[in-house]
Design a protein around this motif. Structure first.
Motif, mmCIF file in Angstrom:
data_model
loop_
_atom_site.group_PDB
_atom_site.id
_atom_site.type_symbol
_atom_site.label_atom_id
_atom_site.label_comp_id
_atom_site.label_asym_id
_atom_site.label_seq_id
_atom_site.Cartn_x
_atom_site.Cartn_y
_atom_site.Cartn_z
ATOM 1 N N LEU A 176 0.826 -1.196 0.000
ATOM 2 C CA LEU A 176 0.000 0.000 0.000
ATOM 3 C C LEU A 176 0.867 1.255 0.000
ATOM 4 O O LEU A 176 1.920 1.297 0.633
ATOM 5 N N PHE A 177 0.406 2.260 -0.732
ATOM 6 C CA PHE A 177 1.034 3.579 -0.787
ATOM 7 C C PHE A 177 2.547 3.475 -1.037
ATOM 8 O O PHE A 177 3.358 3.822 -0.178
ATOM 9 N N PRO A 178 2.933 2.979 -2.211
ATOM 10 C CA PRO A 178 4.359 2.821 -2.524
ATOM 11 C C PRO A 178 5.076 4.164 -2.537
ATOM 12 O O PRO A 178 4.484 5.209 -2.827
ATOM 13 N N LYS A 179 6.350 4.111 -2.222
ATOM 14 C CA LYS A 179 7.167 5.333 -2.169
ATOM 15 C C LYS A 179 7.213 6.025 -3.517
ATOM 16 O O LYS A 179 7.181 7.258 -3.613
ATOM 17 N N TYR A 180 7.303 5.245 -4.583
ATOM 18 C CA TYR A 180 7.337 5.784 -5.937
ATOM 19 C C TYR A 180 6.155 5.211 -6.714
ATOM 20 O O TYR A 180 6.053 3.989 -6.879
ATOM 21 N N SER A 181 5.260 6.083 -7.165
ATOM 22 C CA SER A 181 4.084 5.595 -7.885
ATOM 23 C C SER A 181 3.856 6.320 -9.204
ATOM 24 O O SER A 181 3.291 5.752 -10.129
ATOM 25 N N GLY A 182 4.274 7.575 -9.313
ATOM 26 C CA GLY A 182 4.108 8.306 -10.558
ATOM 27 C C GLY A 182 4.504 9.757 -10.393
ATOM 28 O O GLY A 182 4.276 10.365 -9.348
ATOM 29 N N GLY A 183 5.164 10.311 -11.424
ATOM 30 C CA GLY A 183 5.565 11.708 -11.360
ATOM 31 C C GLY A 183 7.068 11.869 -11.328
ATOM 32 O O GLY A 183 7.817 11.017 -11.806
ATOM 33 N N GLN A 184 7.537 12.961 -10.727
ATOM 34 C CA GLN A 184 8.966 13.312 -10.688
ATOM 35 C C GLN A 184 9.482 13.244 -9.260
ATOM 36 O O GLN A 184 8.850 13.755 -8.340
ATOM 37 N N TYR A 185 10.646 12.604 -9.096
ATOM 38 C CA TYR A 185 11.282 12.445 -7.787
ATOM 39 C C TYR A 185 12.764 12.778 -7.929
ATOM 40 O O TYR A 185 13.319 12.796 -9.033
#
Length: 317
Positions: free
Chosen positions: A263-272
């Motif tokens: 649940l609620f992964p650290k990286y799921s979508g977008g820019q990091y």
């Protein structure tokens, strides 16, 4: 009172189902701009992943037209064009009695048509995802692996296979762009469910060699789970997919479901961003696409398919 609660629940369920149906059949373009003093001239490219045999209109016409309108110097594909489960069903139907021939491509017809049309727009560079990695990992799928590679190469796709290239030199009369594209294809042990296999810098060095500090290094790979390790290796920009945006996305939180599953992964979508390992004070950037298709769980809620349009520019003077 209870019937009001039931009515509200029904309305909510219908609302989320409607959103899911809509998001399962649409895509958006997300734009990113990055600068570096090592980049010699502006380049622009499209990054996509996780098509999973999805088709947006006949022969993916809507998707290809949207990419063509962006006029990219290259198209980078981060794996999972196919659904390996479809190959399992095809293998079961054949009872393992016959190897697929060059024309036996029904299980990859949408992705094959997609890349054929992409190759008319610009160069197409590809790294395998976990669904393609299964083709070479399981003995019964290896004939399909051969068909996949032959058909993709015939369509004009360039496989990276843990090597590095300058994908933009051809678009600028052979001039060095100052950018190197590295393709990292991780073995199947790095895609385990419920556990995370450790990936250290030494393993990355063995697969990719050392990162050149004099060029801007773009790492095209499938899973974002090891972003910190990619950054420590020396990647300036990491391009990943795999997590499908977390299936459902919530404001200020992001994706709900990871791939292990978690649940609620650290990286799921977008820019990091994460500090690079060269000690120079710079950070590595991760652009994580929410992908284009789905498999097993056909769920996309507040999470449409995605084309990533990325501009790499010289540092402003």
């Amino acid at each position: 009172m209870w019937y009001k609660i039931v009515l509200i629940l029904i309305i909510l369920i219908l609302f989320f189902v409607a959103v899911m149906v809509i998001d399962n059949h649409r895509f958006v373009v997300r734009r990113y701009t990055l600068r570096s003093k090592r980049i010699r001239y502006p380049v622009r490219f499209v990054f996509v992943a996780d098509l999973h045999e999805k088709s947006y209109g006949k022969e993916n016409e809507a998707l290809v037209d949207a990419i063509a309108a962006l006029s990219p110097d290259a198209v980078l594909v981060g794996g999972d064009l196919i659904v390996s489960g479809r190959i399992k069903r095809e293998a079961a139907r054949k009872n393992g009695d016959a190897e697929p021939g060059p024309s036996d491509t029904n299980w990859m017809k949408h992705s094959l048509s997609f890349v054929k049309r992409l190759a008319r727009i610009s160069d197409v560079w590809f790294v395998a995802g976990n669904h393609e990695a299964r083709l070479s990992y399981y003995e019964e799928f290896r004939p399909y692996d051969r068909v996949f590679q032959e058909e993709m190469e015939r369509a004009g796709v360039h496989f990276l296979h843990n090597r590095r290239v300058d994908p933009f030199a051809q678009a600028h009369d052979g001039e060095d762009s100052g950018i190197r594209l590295c393709g990292l294809e991780l073995p199947m042990r790095y895609y385990k469910k419920f556990t995370k296999t450790a990936l250290n810098k030494e393993a990355l060095f063995a697969m990719l060699g050392t990162a050149d500090p004099n060029v801007y290094t773009v790492l095209l790979t499938h899973t974002p789970v090891y972003f910190e390790q990619y950054a420590e290796w020396g990647a300036d920009l990491c391009l990943c997919g795999h997590v499908h945006g977390g299936l459902m996305r919530l404001p200020f939180i992001g994706g709900v479901m990871g791939t292990r599953p978690n649940l609620f992964p650290k990286y799921s979508g977008g820019q990091y961003s994460y500090p690079k390992g060269d000690g120079g004070g710079e950070s590595s950037t991760l652009v994580l696409t929410c992908g284009l298709g789905m498999h097993t769980l056909p769920i996309r809620i507040f999470n449409p398919g995605e084309i990533s349009y990325i501009e790499l520019l010289p540092e402003q003077q």
